[in-house]
Motif scaffolding. Structure first.
Motif, PDB file in Angstrom:
ATOM      1  N   GLN A  71      -8.094 -16.713  -8.014  1.00  7.70           N
ATOM      2  CA  GLN A  71      -9.226 -15.948  -8.572  1.00  7.70           C
ATOM      3  C   GLN A  71      -9.079 -14.437  -8.305  1.00  7.70           C
ATOM      4  OE1 GLN A  71     -10.002 -19.101  -6.881  1.00  7.70           O
ATOM      5  NE2 GLN A  71      -9.768 -19.744  -9.001  1.00  7.70           N
ATOM      6  N   GLY A  72      -7.965 -14.050  -7.703  1.00  3.87           N
ATOM      7  CA  GLY A  72      -7.740 -12.628  -7.440  1.00  3.87           C
ATOM      8  C   GLY A  72      -8.367 -12.143  -6.147  1.00  3.87           C
ATOM      9  N   ARG A  73      -8.915 -13.042  -5.338  1.00  2.00           N
ATOM     10  CA  ARG A  73      -9.516 -12.651  -4.064  1.00  2.00           C
ATOM     11  C   ARG A  73      -8.396 -12.338  -3.067  1.00  2.00           C
ATOM     12  NH1 ARG A  73     -11.288 -16.000   0.323  1.00  2.00           N
ATOM     13  NH2 ARG A  73     -12.481 -14.663   1.724  1.00  2.00           N
ATOM     14  N   PRO A  74      -8.372 -11.105  -2.553  1.00  2.00           N
ATOM     15  CA  PRO A  74      -7.244 -10.710  -1.704  1.00  2.00           C
ATOM     16  C   PRO A  74      -7.410 -11.131  -0.245  1.00  2.00           C
ATOM     17  CG  PRO A  74      -8.677  -8.832  -2.022  1.00  2.00           C
ATOM     18  CD  PRO A  74      -9.318  -9.983  -2.759  1.00  2.00           C
ATOM     19  N   MET A 126     -11.543  -4.421   8.525  1.00  2.00           N
ATOM     20  CA  MET A 126     -10.678  -3.394   9.129  1.00  2.00           C
ATOM     21  C   MET A 126     -10.759  -2.059   8.383  1.00  2.00           C
ATOM     22  SD  MET A 126      -9.064  -4.342  11.901  1.00  2.00           S
ATOM     23  CE  MET A 126     -10.628  -5.043  12.455  1.00  2.00           C
ATOM     24  N   GLY A 127     -11.601  -1.974   7.365  1.00  3.85           N
ATOM     25  CA  GLY A 127     -11.736  -0.723   6.609  1.00  3.85           C
ATOM     26  C   GLY A 127     -10.463  -0.335   5.886  1.00  3.85           C
ATOM     27  N   LEU A 128      -9.739  -1.327   5.378  1.00  7.34           N
ATOM     28  CA  LEU A 128      -8.486  -1.049   4.668  1.00  7.34           C
ATOM     29  C   LEU A 128      -8.730  -1.012   3.159  1.00  7.34           C
ATOM     30  CD1 LEU A 128      -6.135  -3.420   6.716  1.00  7.34           C
ATOM     31  CD2 LEU A 128      -6.304  -0.917   6.916  1.00  7.34           C
ATOM     32  N   THR A 129      -7.925  -0.207   2.474  1.00  7.46           N
ATOM     33  CA  THR A 129      -8.057  -0.043   1.029  1.00  7.46           C
ATOM     34  C   THR A 129      -7.157  -1.016   0.288  1.00  7.46           C
ATOM     35  OG1 THR A 129      -8.337   2.306   1.486  1.00  7.46           O
ATOM     36  CG2 THR A 129      -7.948   1.684  -0.826  1.00  7.46           C
ATOM     37  N   ALA A 130      -7.747  -1.820  -0.600  1.00  3.99           N
ATOM     38  CA  ALA A 130      -6.957  -2.703  -1.456  1.00  3.99           C
ATOM     39  C   ALA A 130      -6.558  -1.914  -2.698  1.00  3.99           C
ATOM     40  CB  ALA A 130      -7.772  -3.938  -1.833  1.00  3.99           C
ATOM     41  N   ALA A 131      -5.379  -1.303  -2.650  1.00  2.58           N
ATOM     42  CA  ALA A 131      -4.909  -0.461  -3.765  1.00  2.58           C
ATOM     43  C   ALA A 131      -4.136  -1.326  -4.755  1.00  2.58           C
ATOM     44  CB  ALA A 131      -4.012   0.647  -3.218  1.00  2.58           C
ATOM     45  N   PRO A 132      -4.294  -1.041  -6.057  1.00  5.57           N
ATOM     46  CA  PRO A 132      -3.592  -1.884  -7.042  1.00  5.57           C
ATOM     47  C   PRO A 132      -2.082  -1.784  -6.899  1.00  5.57           C
ATOM     48  CG  PRO A 132      -4.744  -0.037  -8.101  1.00  5.57           C
ATOM     49  CD  PRO A 132      -5.118   0.005  -6.660  1.00  5.57           C
ATOM     50  N   SER A 133      -1.402  -2.905  -7.076  1.00 11.75           N
ATOM     51  CA  SER A 133       0.061  -2.908  -7.068  1.00 11.75           C
ATOM     52  C   SER A 133       0.577  -2.603  -8.464  1.00 11.75           C
ATOM     53  CB  SER A 133       0.567  -4.270  -6.605  1.00 11.75           C
ATOM     54  OG  SER A 133       0.311  -4.429  -5.220  1.00 11.75           O
ATOM     55  N   VAL A 134       1.884  -2.342  -8.566  1.00 12.50           N
ATOM     56  CA  VAL A 134       2.481  -1.967  -9.848  1.00 12.50           C
ATOM     57  C   VAL A 134       2.901  -3.212 -10.631  1.00 12.50           C
ATOM     58  CG1 VAL A 134       4.358  -0.646 -10.942  1.00 12.50           C
ATOM     59  CG2 VAL A 134       3.276   0.201  -8.830  1.00 12.50           C
ATOM     60  N   GLU A 135       3.563  -4.148  -9.954  1.00 10.53           N
ATOM     61  CA  GLU A 135       4.182  -5.281 -10.648  1.00 10.53           C
ATOM     62  C   GLU A 135       3.548  -6.631 -10.324  1.00 10.53           C
ATOM     63  OE1 GLU A 135       6.643  -5.331 -12.872  1.00 10.53           O
ATOM     64  OE2 GLU A 135       7.145  -3.204 -12.868  1.00 10.53           O
ATOM     65  N   VAL A 136       2.778  -6.711  -9.251  1.00 10.94           N
ATOM     66  CA  VAL A 136       2.254  -8.024  -8.842  1.00 10.94           C
ATOM     67  C   VAL A 136       0.727  -7.961  -8.715  1.00 10.94           C
ATOM     68  CG1 VAL A 136       4.405  -8.587  -7.617  1.00 10.94           C
ATOM     69  CG2 VAL A 136       2.486  -7.588  -6.344  1.00 10.94           C
ATOM     70  N   ARG A 137       0.113  -9.123  -8.663  1.00 10.19           N
ATOM     71  CA  ARG A 137      -1.347  -9.199  -8.613  1.00 10.19           C
ATOM     72  C   ARG A 137      -1.933  -8.887  -7.244  1.00 10.19           C
ATOM     73  NH1 ARG A 137      -0.733 -14.761 -11.604  1.00 10.19           N
ATOM     74  NH2 ARG A 137       1.284 -14.353 -10.594  1.00 10.19           N
ATOM     75  N   PRO A 138      -1.314  -9.325  -6.128  1.00  9.12           N
ATOM     76  CA  PRO A 138      -1.913  -8.973  -4.831  1.00  9.12           C
ATOM     77  C   PRO A 138      -1.950  -7.457  -4.651  1.00  9.12           C
ATOM     78  CG  PRO A 138      -0.241 -10.671  -4.556  1.00  9.12           C
ATOM     79  CD  PRO A 138      -0.116 -10.157  -5.968  1.00  9.12           C
ATOM     80  N   PRO A 139      -3.030  -6.937  -4.073  1.00  5.47           N
ATOM     81  CA  PRO A 139      -3.105  -5.490  -3.851  1.00  5.47           C
ATOM     82  C   PRO A 139      -2.214  -5.058  -2.696  1.00  5.47           C
ATOM     83  CG  PRO A 139      -4.989  -6.553  -2.856  1.00  5.47           C
ATOM     84  CD  PRO A 139      -4.216  -7.644  -3.561  1.00  5.47           C
ATOM     85  N   GLN A 140      -1.928  -3.762  -2.653  1.00  9.52           N
ATOM     86  CA  GLN A 140      -1.258  -3.159  -1.505  1.00  9.52           C
ATOM     87  C   GLN A 140      -2.317  -2.688  -0.513  1.00  9.52           C
ATOM     88  OE1 GLN A 140       1.021   0.189  -2.795  1.00  9.52           O
ATOM     89  NE2 GLN A 140       2.067  -0.964  -4.403  1.00  9.52           N
ATOM     90  N   ILE A 141      -1.869  -2.432   0.708  1.00 13.03           N
ATOM     91  CA  ILE A 141      -2.746  -1.792   1.687  1.00 13.03           C
ATOM     92  C   ILE A 141      -2.529  -0.287   1.571  1.00 13.03           C
ATOM     93  CG2 ILE A 141      -3.289  -1.561   4.140  1.00 13.03           C
ATOM     94  CD1 ILE A 141      -2.310  -4.479   4.461  1.00 13.03           C
ATOM     95  N   GLY A 142      -3.557   0.412   1.102  1.00  9.45           N
ATOM     96  CA  GLY A 142      -3.433   1.844   0.815  1.00  9.45           C
ATOM     97  C   GLY A 142      -3.010   2.665   2.016  1.00  9.45           C
ATOM     98  N   GLU A 143      -3.357   2.226   3.220  1.00 12.48           N
ATOM     99  CA  GLU A 143      -3.065   2.992   4.435  1.00 12.48           C
ATOM    100  C   GLU A 143      -1.639   2.771   4.959  1.00 12.48           C
ATOM    101  OE1 GLU A 143      -5.727   1.217   3.796  1.00 12.48           O
ATOM    102  OE2 GLU A 143      -7.304   2.735   3.775  1.00 12.48           O
TER     103      GLU A 143
END
Lengths: 184, 184
Positions: free
Chosen positions: B16-19, B87-104
């Motif tokens: 469902q896209g929940r990270p 943890m106050g982390l940013t779920a930043a969009p990834s370029v090629e995959v669905r899971p987000p990156q950690i912006g920090e």
């Protein structure tokens, strides 16, 4: 891109028992139970054929004292030079496998290959750890092993580093909160 | 037994896209060309099924600033808590995959699973790195990346450490000798 990594000295033997050492950073633990590790090796490397032939290798951890030897064993080929001799390292007998251990290493993991996985530039050997030798100098009275006292080395983007300051131990993020709650 | 190792935060998403984020030390580079990495995960871990379902994950490198979050993400389960939020982390969009990156994170490696290898307590996911994001703060004028300036973290026998002193760069054992010869 995935750094810092360990830089381990891998000892091998050819079919005639002639030993060699090479250094890899493409290594890691891949399973806890049974204990398994992987190393990835370029097929054109001299030691590749030793591992293919015998199915055995030893991972020897690297310390600050051994960093120069680790670098040398990563740059030079066993085709040209006897690296044990050139670096003054001791080829100590292993317990379960034919390749010798490096006597000066604080930890040696004797490994037997279970899977050989060609991936491209490198082939990954997935191996079972069949025996572990540790230098007793780094065991305390309770039998706990202190690798940090042996000054292990890590490798990051072409540079070898020592360990820095301890930041916390596993679970410290949660332990902290518990302490705060208790103080209320 | 094979230490020090990186302690990376792996971000995943369910169907469902929940990270979610979890921390692993059982990781490494397994091939240079194509660039491939592995992570080993216990099947009972919440994120295991996300990776099985989507075949994708992101490896986010850990810094001293992120060590507390990395520890938290290794101890707590995504079943109980939203770790990005906690943890106050940013779920930043990834370029090629669905899971987000950690912006920090200074480096995020977007990965697509190519092989799933059950080994016992852990299953190894062997994955192709399909996109790499780096924090431009650590790029110098020549485009060289300085991970050491981001203060990366390593993990050894239950303790997180910073990087220590630089000992030498790849090839320094041989470069030294060449210098000596030139001086003769």
């Amino acid at each position: 891109m995935l750094y810092p990594l360990p830089a381990v000295m891998v000892s091998v033997a050819d079919g005639q028992g002639r030993p060699n050492i090479f250094t890899v950073a493409w290594t890691g633990t891949v399973c806890s139970n049974p204990p398994m590790v992987s190393i990835s090796v370029r097929p054109e490397r001299y030691s590749y054929h030793c591992i293919e032939e015998t199915g055995e290798f030893v991972i020897n951890l690297t310390t600050e004292k051994l960093a120069l030897a680790a670098d040398f064993c990563g740059v030079k080929s066993g085709r040209e030079v006897d690296k044990f001799e050139a670096m003054g390292l001791t080829a100590a007998p292993s317990v379960e496998v034919r390749p010798p251990q490096i006597g000066e290493s604080p930890v040696s993991l004797e490994c037997r290959v279970e899977q050989t996985v060609p991936l491209g530039s490198h082939t990954m050997f997935v191996a079972r750890v069949v025996s572990v030798s540790v230098d007793e100098r780094w065991l305390d009275g309770t039998g706990r092993f202190h690798l940090e006292q042996a000054k292990p080395v890590v490798y990051s983007h072409g540079t070898y580093y020592g360990l820095g300051e301890a930041i916390g131990t596993f679970g410290y993020s949660v332990a902290k909160k518990r302490t705060k709650k208790r103080q209320k």
